[in-house]
Design an enzyme around this catalytic site. Structure first.
Site, PDB file in Angstrom:
ATOM      1  N   GLY A  56      -3.640 -14.207   5.186  1.00 26.46           N
ATOM      2  CA  GLY A  56      -3.626 -14.964   3.941  1.00 26.46           C
ATOM      3  C   GLY A  56      -3.778 -16.467   4.049  1.00 26.46           C
ATOM      4  O   GLY A  56      -4.277 -17.103   3.128  1.00 26.46           O
ATOM      5  N   GLU A 111       1.712 -20.930   6.252  1.00 17.08           N
ATOM      6  CA  GLU A 111       1.782 -19.666   5.489  1.00 17.08           C
ATOM      7  C   GLU A 111       1.078 -19.821   4.145  1.00 17.08           C
ATOM      8  O   GLU A 111       0.993 -20.920   3.607  1.00 17.08           O
ATOM      9  CB  GLU A 111       3.249 -19.307   5.221  1.00 17.08           C
ATOM     10  CG  GLU A 111       3.812 -18.223   6.113  1.00 17.08           C
ATOM     11  CD  GLU A 111       3.301 -16.821   5.801  1.00 17.08           C
ATOM     12  OE1 GLU A 111       2.212 -16.666   5.215  1.00 17.08           O
ATOM     13  OE2 GLU A 111       3.993 -15.857   6.168  1.00 17.08           O
ATOM     14  N   ASP A 112       0.598 -18.721   3.615  1.00 16.43           N
ATOM     15  CA  ASP A 112       0.044 -18.739   2.267  1.00 16.43           C
ATOM     16  C   ASP A 112       1.168 -18.732   1.241  1.00 16.43           C
ATOM     17  O   ASP A 112       1.162 -19.493   0.285  1.00 16.43           O
ATOM     18  CB  ASP A 112      -0.903 -17.539   2.048  1.00 16.43           C
ATOM     19  CG  ASP A 112      -0.290 -16.201   2.477  1.00 16.43           C
ATOM     20  OD1 ASP A 112       0.836 -16.186   3.025  1.00 16.43           O
ATOM     21  OD2 ASP A 112      -0.953 -15.164   2.268  1.00 16.43           O
ATOM     22  N   ASP A 115       7.922 -15.453   0.269  1.00 18.36           N
ATOM     23  CA  ASP A 115       8.503 -14.607  -0.777  1.00 18.36           C
ATOM     24  C   ASP A 115       9.995 -14.423  -0.471  1.00 18.36           C
ATOM     25  O   ASP A 115      10.818 -15.217  -0.890  1.00 18.36           O
ATOM     26  CB  ASP A 115       7.721 -13.294  -0.793  1.00 18.36           C
ATOM     27  CG  ASP A 115       8.136 -12.342  -1.893  1.00 18.36           C
ATOM     28  OD1 ASP A 115       8.839 -12.768  -2.811  1.00 18.36           O
ATOM     29  OD2 ASP A 115       7.763 -11.159  -1.832  1.00 18.36           O
ATOM     30  N   LYS A 143       8.229 -18.678  -3.528  1.00 25.37           N
ATOM     31  CA  LYS A 143       8.890 -18.051  -4.684  1.00 25.37           C
ATOM     32  C   LYS A 143      10.392 -18.239  -4.501  1.00 25.37           C
ATOM     33  O   LYS A 143      11.052 -17.366  -3.905  1.00 25.37           O
ATOM     34  CB  LYS A 143       8.572 -16.542  -4.712  1.00 25.37           C
ATOM     35  CG  LYS A 143       7.117 -16.194  -4.982  1.00 25.37           C
ATOM     36  CD  LYS A 143       6.968 -14.665  -4.982  1.00 25.37           C
ATOM     37  CE  LYS A 143       5.553 -14.216  -5.174  1.00 25.37           C
ATOM     38  NZ  LYS A 143       5.391 -12.751  -4.944  1.00 25.37           N
ATOM     39  N   PHE A 164       3.550 -11.360  -8.709  1.00 25.37           N
ATOM     40  CA  PHE A 164       2.501 -11.088  -7.717  1.00 25.37           C
ATOM     41  C   PHE A 164       1.265 -11.934  -8.001  1.00 25.37           C
ATOM     42  O   PHE A 164       0.762 -11.959  -9.122  1.00 25.37           O
ATOM     43  CB  PHE A 164       2.153  -9.595  -7.731  1.00 25.37           C
ATOM     44  CG  PHE A 164       1.236  -9.200  -6.629  1.00 25.37           C
ATOM     45  CD1 PHE A 164       1.691  -9.121  -5.313  1.00 25.37           C
ATOM     46  CD2 PHE A 164      -0.104  -8.914  -6.880  1.00 25.37           C
ATOM     47  CE1 PHE A 164       0.836  -8.764  -4.281  1.00 25.37           C
ATOM     48  CE2 PHE A 164      -0.964  -8.559  -5.846  1.00 25.37           C
ATOM     49  CZ  PHE A 164      -0.482  -8.482  -4.543  1.00 25.37           C
ATOM     50  N   VAL A 165       0.805 -12.639  -6.966  1.00 24.97           N
ATOM     51  CA  VAL A 165      -0.374 -13.507  -7.139  1.00 24.97           C
ATOM     52  C   VAL A 165      -1.490 -13.140  -6.153  1.00 24.97           C
ATOM     53  O   VAL A 165      -1.227 -12.577  -5.081  1.00 24.97           O
ATOM     54  CB  VAL A 165      -0.002 -15.000  -6.971  1.00 24.97           C
ATOM     55  CG1 VAL A 165       0.866 -15.491  -8.109  1.00 24.97           C
ATOM     56  CG2 VAL A 165       0.683 -15.262  -5.630  1.00 24.97           C
ATOM     57  N   ASP A 171      -4.426 -11.586  -1.005  1.00 28.77           N
ATOM     58  CA  ASP A 171      -5.175 -10.374  -1.350  1.00 28.77           C
ATOM     59  C   ASP A 171      -4.432  -9.456  -2.302  1.00 28.77           C
ATOM     60  O   ASP A 171      -3.227  -9.577  -2.505  1.00 28.77           O
ATOM     61  CB  ASP A 171      -5.486  -9.577  -0.075  1.00 28.77           C
ATOM     62  CG  ASP A 171      -4.228  -8.907   0.486  1.00 28.77           C
ATOM     63  OD1 ASP A 171      -3.206  -9.604   0.640  1.00 28.77           O
ATOM     64  OD2 ASP A 171      -4.259  -7.691   0.739  1.00 28.77           O
ATOM     65  N   ARG A 177      -9.420 -12.286  -1.854  1.00 27.90           N
ATOM     66  CA  ARG A 177      -9.054 -13.468  -1.060  1.00 27.90           C
ATOM     67  C   ARG A 177     -10.034 -14.613  -1.317  1.00 27.90           C
ATOM     68  O   ARG A 177      -9.713 -15.764  -1.089  1.00 27.90           O
ATOM     69  CB  ARG A 177      -9.081 -13.136   0.437  1.00 27.90           C
ATOM     70  CG  ARG A 177      -8.063 -12.101   0.871  1.00 27.90           C
ATOM     71  CD  ARG A 177      -8.029 -12.055   2.396  1.00 27.90           C
ATOM     72  NE  ARG A 177      -7.345 -10.870   2.909  1.00 27.90           N
ATOM     73  CZ  ARG A 177      -6.031 -10.782   3.091  1.00 27.90           C
ATOM     74  NH1 ARG A 177      -5.262 -11.788   2.802  1.00 27.90           N
ATOM     75  NH2 ARG A 177      -5.498  -9.673   3.582  1.00 27.90           N
TER      76      ARG A 177
HETATM   77  P1  5GP Z   1       8.020 -12.623   2.929  1.00 31.17           P
HETATM   78  O1  5GP Z   1       8.111 -12.198   4.360  1.00 31.17           O
HETATM   79  O2  5GP Z   1       8.410 -14.084   2.720  1.00 31.17           O
HETATM   80  O3  5GP Z   1       8.831 -11.706   2.021  1.00 31.17           O
HETATM   81  O4  5GP Z   1       6.531 -12.429   2.443  1.00 31.17           O
HETATM   82  C1  5GP Z   1       5.508 -13.163   2.987  1.00 31.17           C
HETATM   83  C2  5GP Z   1       4.198 -12.418   2.968  1.00 31.17           C
HETATM   84  O5  5GP Z   1       4.163 -11.434   1.941  1.00 31.17           O
HETATM   85  C3  5GP Z   1       3.045 -13.345   2.676  1.00 31.17           C
HETATM   86  O6  5GP Z   1       2.503 -13.892   3.847  1.00 31.17           O
HETATM   87  C4  5GP Z   1       2.061 -12.424   1.966  1.00 31.17           C
HETATM   88  O7  5GP Z   1       1.292 -11.718   2.920  1.00 31.17           O
HETATM   89  C5  5GP Z   1       2.927 -11.412   1.269  1.00 31.17           C
HETATM   90  N1  5GP Z   1       3.168 -11.764  -0.156  1.00 31.17           N
HETATM   91  C6  5GP Z   1       4.323 -12.161  -0.720  1.00 31.17           C
HETATM   92  N2  5GP Z   1       4.182 -12.372  -2.030  1.00 31.17           N
HETATM   93  C7  5GP Z   1       2.878 -12.120  -2.315  1.00 31.17           C
HETATM   94  C8  5GP Z   1       2.109 -12.180  -3.527  1.00 31.17           C
HETATM   95  O8  5GP Z   1       2.568 -12.514  -4.630  1.00 31.17           O
HETATM   96  N3  5GP Z   1       0.790 -11.861  -3.408  1.00 31.17           N
HETATM   97  C9  5GP Z   1       0.218 -11.480  -2.227  1.00 31.17           C
HETATM   98  N4  5GP Z   1      -1.068 -11.198  -2.245  1.00 31.17           N
HETATM   99  N5  5GP Z   1       0.918 -11.407  -1.078  1.00 31.17           N
HETATM  100  C10 5GP Z   1       2.238 -11.730  -1.122  1.00 31.17           C
END
Ligand code: 5GP
Length: 187
Positions: A56, A111-112, A115, A143, A164-165, A171, A177
């Site tokens: 991402g 990071e993109d 979450d 977030k 969700f984005v 993606d 993407r």
């Molecule tokens: P975390 O480990 O912080 O819970 O999540 C991080 C990863 O989850 C991000 O790098 C991404 O791949 C995915 N992710 C979390 N939220 C979203 C979202 O709203 N949209 C998309 N496409 N991926 C997300």
């Protein structure tokens, strides 16, 4: 992308789900210029290494380093993520290891989106084993309402609600993407 999925530049249909533009390409560009200036200031006389978390963050990395007025290096790591789901599995694995030696290096994780913070928390522990001189985190999106792990994001592009984005590297089942704006799933 199938042009029939695109209602206009502000809305995209994915099956029965509708995504609407949340952050425009212009807003992303302007914020990245600011982040680049801040990083340039913070890392003066240093040679940072940006570690982009695949897939991402490739687009954010590419635009961010162009705004950093310093010598720098890049490397990539790939973690298992959501698979093709919209909800995290709660587990992380390394799918592609780093190539660079990061011992005594100033690392900036790119990071993109953050979450729950699980991926960053996993990655910070992993990188620490290699004795970097410092580790900071840059994420285009955060977030705050979803954060469950004790992590700090040093360079935040935008804080967004727990929705969700897609787009700008992010993606939905590996697609979308290549959108230049960020779109959010509308209820
Ligand atoms: P975390 O480990 O912080 O819970 O999540 C991080 C990863 O989850 C991000 O790098 C991404 O791949 C995915 N992710 C979390 N939220 C979203 C979202 O709203 N949209 C998309 N496409 N991926 C997300």
């Amino acid at each position: 992308m199938d042009s029939e999925n695109k209602v206009n530049n502000k809305q995209i249909l994915v099956g029965h789900e509708k995504f609407v533009e949340m952050i425009s390409a212009e807003q992303i560009r302007a914020r990245i210029v600011e982040l680049g200036k801040q990083i340039t200031e913070d890392y003066k006389a240093k040679l940072p290494i940006f570690i982009s978390v695949l897939n991402g963050s490739f687009m954010f990395l590419s635009d961010l380093i162009k705004e950093v007025d310093l010598h720098c290096e890049i490397d990539f790591i790939k973690l298992s993520s959501y698979g093709d789901q919209k909800i995290s599995s709660g587990k992380v694995k390394t799918l592609k290891e780093l190539n660079a030696d990061i011992s005594e290096r100033h690392v900036i994780i790119v990071e993109d989106i953050v979450d729950t913070g699980l991926s960053i928390s996993y990655l910070e522990k992993l990188l620490k084993e290699h004795n970097p001189a410092s580790t900071k985190v840059a994420s285009l999106l955060v977030k705050p309402e979803s954060l469950k792990y004790d992590i700090k994001v040093d360079y935040v592009g935008f804080e967004i609600p727990n929705k969700f984005v897609i787009g700008y590297g992010l993606d939905y089942a590996q697609k979308y993407r290549n959108l230049s704006s960020i779109y959010v799933l509308s209820e």
